[in-house]
Design a protein around this motif. Sequence first.
Motif, PDB file in Angstrom:
ATOM      1  N   LYS A   1      34.249  73.511  70.943  1.00  0.00           N
ATOM      2  CA  LYS A   1      35.324  74.262  70.664  1.00  0.00           C
ATOM      3  C   LYS A   1      36.543  74.128  71.667  1.00  0.00           C
ATOM      4  O   LYS A   1      37.662  74.044  71.144  1.00  0.00           O
ATOM      5  CB  LYS A   1      35.144  75.814  70.625  1.00  0.00           C
TER       6      LYS A   1
ATOM      7  N   GLN B   1      27.581  78.026  64.348  1.00  0.00           N
ATOM      8  CA  GLN B   1      28.844  78.965  64.898  1.00  0.00           C
ATOM      9  C   GLN B   1      30.139  78.291  64.503  1.00  0.00           C
ATOM     10  O   GLN B   1      31.221  78.873  64.321  1.00  0.00           O
ATOM     11  CB  GLN B   1      28.622  79.357  66.487  1.00  0.00           C
ATOM     12  N   LEU B   2      30.444  76.993  64.946  1.00  0.00           N
ATOM     13  CA  LEU B   2      31.538  76.326  64.761  1.00  0.00           C
ATOM     14  C   LEU B   2      31.821  76.143  63.306  1.00  0.00           C
ATOM     15  O   LEU B   2      33.160  76.395  63.134  1.00  0.00           O
ATOM     16  CB  LEU B   2      31.469  74.730  65.381  1.00  0.00           C
TER      17      LEU B   2
ATOM     18  N   TYR C   1      28.526  75.168  72.113  1.00  0.00           N
ATOM     19  CA  TYR C   1      29.542  75.797  71.225  1.00  0.00           C
ATOM     20  C   TYR C   1      30.901  75.752  72.232  1.00  0.00           C
ATOM     21  O   TYR C   1      31.957  75.132  71.510  1.00  0.00           O
ATOM     22  CB  TYR C   1      29.450  76.951  70.862  1.00  0.00           C
TER      23      TYR C   1
ATOM     24  N   CYS D   1      44.785  76.471  66.756  1.00  0.00           N
ATOM     25  CA  CYS D   1      44.120  76.210  68.114  1.00  0.00           C
ATOM     26  C   CYS D   1      45.185  76.597  69.104  1.00  0.00           C
ATOM     27  O   CYS D   1      44.882  77.224  70.423  1.00  0.00           O
ATOM     28  CB  CYS D   1      43.723  74.708  68.336  1.00  0.00           C
TER      29      CYS D   1
ATOM     30  N   TYR E   1      35.906  75.562  62.799  1.00  0.00           N
ATOM     31  CA  TYR E   1      36.304  74.607  63.782  1.00  0.00           C
ATOM     32  C   TYR E   1      35.897  73.092  63.076  1.00  0.00           C
ATOM     33  O   TYR E   1      36.435  72.151  63.280  1.00  0.00           O
ATOM     34  CB  TYR E   1      35.928  74.869  64.906  1.00  0.00           C
TER      35      TYR E   1
ATOM     36  N   ILE F   1      31.385  84.714  71.914  1.00  0.00           N
ATOM     37  CA  ILE F   1      30.904  84.527  70.386  1.00  0.00           C
ATOM     38  C   ILE F   1      30.288  85.965  70.153  1.00  0.00           C
ATOM     39  O   ILE F   1      29.732  86.755  71.048  1.00  0.00           O
ATOM     40  CB  ILE F   1      29.561  83.620  70.628  1.00  0.00           C
ATOM     41  N   GLN F   2      30.467  86.303  69.112  1.00  0.00           N
ATOM     42  CA  GLN F   2      30.159  87.609  68.608  1.00  0.00           C
ATOM     43  C   GLN F   2      28.958  87.602  67.977  1.00  0.00           C
ATOM     44  O   GLN F   2      28.819  87.011  66.742  1.00  0.00           O
ATOM     45  CB  GLN F   2      31.267  88.335  67.741  1.00  0.00           C
TER      46      GLN F   2
ATOM     47  N   SER G   1      31.156  78.481  60.871  1.00  0.00           N
ATOM     48  CA  SER G   1      31.432  79.754  60.465  1.00  0.00           C
ATOM     49  C   SER G   1      32.773  80.080  61.042  1.00  0.00           C
ATOM     50  O   SER G   1      33.477  80.944  60.113  1.00  0.00           O
ATOM     51  CB  SER G   1      30.533  80.617  61.059  1.00  0.00           C
ATOM     52  N   GLU G   2      33.122  79.549  62.248  1.00  0.00           N
ATOM     53  CA  GLU G   2      34.634  79.859  62.588  1.00  0.00           C
ATOM     54  C   GLU G   2      35.530  79.134  62.236  1.00  0.00           C
ATOM     55  O   GLU G   2      36.674  79.062  62.282  1.00  0.00           O
ATOM     56  CB  GLU G   2      34.397  80.082  64.105  1.00  0.00           C
TER      57      GLU G   2
END
Length: 466
Positions: free
Chosen positions: A25, A62-63, A21, A86, A68, A95-96, A65-66
Amino acid sequence: MNELTMELDVQSKTPLYEQIYNYIKRDIQSGKIQSKEKLPSTRSLSVFLQVSRSTVELAYEQLLSEGYIESVPYRGYYVCEIEALCSSLPLQAPIQREAPLKKVEYEFDFSPNGIDLEHFPFNTWRKITKNTLMDDKKDMFQLGDSRGDPKLREAICNYLYQSRGVKCTAEQVIIGAGNDYLLMLLRSFLGNDYLVAMENPTYKQAYRMFEGLGFSVTTVNMDKNGMDVEKLKESRADIVYVMPSHQYPLGIVMPMKRRMELLAWADASENRYIIEDDYDSEFRYVGKPIPALQGYDKNGKVIYIGTFSKSIAPAIRVSYMVLPKRLMEVYRQYGSFISSTVSRIDQRILEEFIRGGYFERHLNRMRAVYKGKHDVLMEEMKKLSSICEVSGDRAGVHILVRFKNGMTEKEIISQAAEAKVKVYGLSEYYIRPMKGSGNATILMGYANLTESQIRTAVERLREAWK
């Protein structure tokens, strides 16, 4: 993206998925990976990095959901246009992660997909298997007819006519390993240039299959009689997928008038078809069984699909499709080259199980077993009549329970879980939520529980929900 720029430290305390991740990112934020650039597939990246595919999927999720990256159906993952964002973000924000949910150890599971295997005729099945393999029947080890063994197709044809009123010849029957395969086969010769309408709520696996096969899919809401045909007309669909004998998950049995309206809809256009999924029609507890929709089809509009998963066992992996005669030539040209996915040995065993009368005896026994469980559950649920009401209990092996005490679906499931009892929310089966759908509703299947377990489990629920 160049996978060679990514190196993982297996000795690091940072999880591998988080390393992946962070790498991706950082490269997106720095501009090394441009917007609209395609990322490697999860499979290819996992192979290159020598990690599990689920590790890569966690990083991609995760990417996603954020914001990206984005997932484009049938094409893959692409970088989003976020250059302005960015420039103002730190390159390695942590990461939370939410705390993992505590796993519940359930003692009783009211799964709507369960079956009773305690009464499976093991001795009979073992005997037939032994007899089938006793002689040197070399033909069983040949590839065989792509539609399935002719004798089994004939046996299925006779059974369907006697039990469901399905009118067909063995030539129209195609055998496959599960309904998923049959839908893929249908796609191979019918094409996917159709808009498919499905009931809402519905059997989600079929919905996923249609989407995965490239069909355009829409949903049509239901009333007390099943799919609303007027709304079906408004949808401009070409194919409709329905379960008229026992709709899943609502348990609605479509009355004759609505069935005729559905056939009239199909007859109104040359290229309209109805896929009738008759997945558990053998188990009905009130009144006589309603014949299959296919038996009333005079113009070759119904594609009938059934399975032995509920009536015998899921592991048998034998389903069947009855094509209307008007589609047989299309199948011969574009689908008959696809080999059957069911072992000829298994087909021969099942054929003998049906022809020898064992299947009918097994069904009669299971009807009595399920009827007993059904009656116990209905009797026990009367003790909860002040807070909920039951529907969908006329057929199948699950009921719907609608609450009238103001509890939410989440509260109902959570409180049941505290009592070590698993129940299932109806919301899981909606493709798109219905506005003002009313009181919270859950599904409770009873096939895989004993009568004693049902009594104990419902008593626990009564205490949990009071």
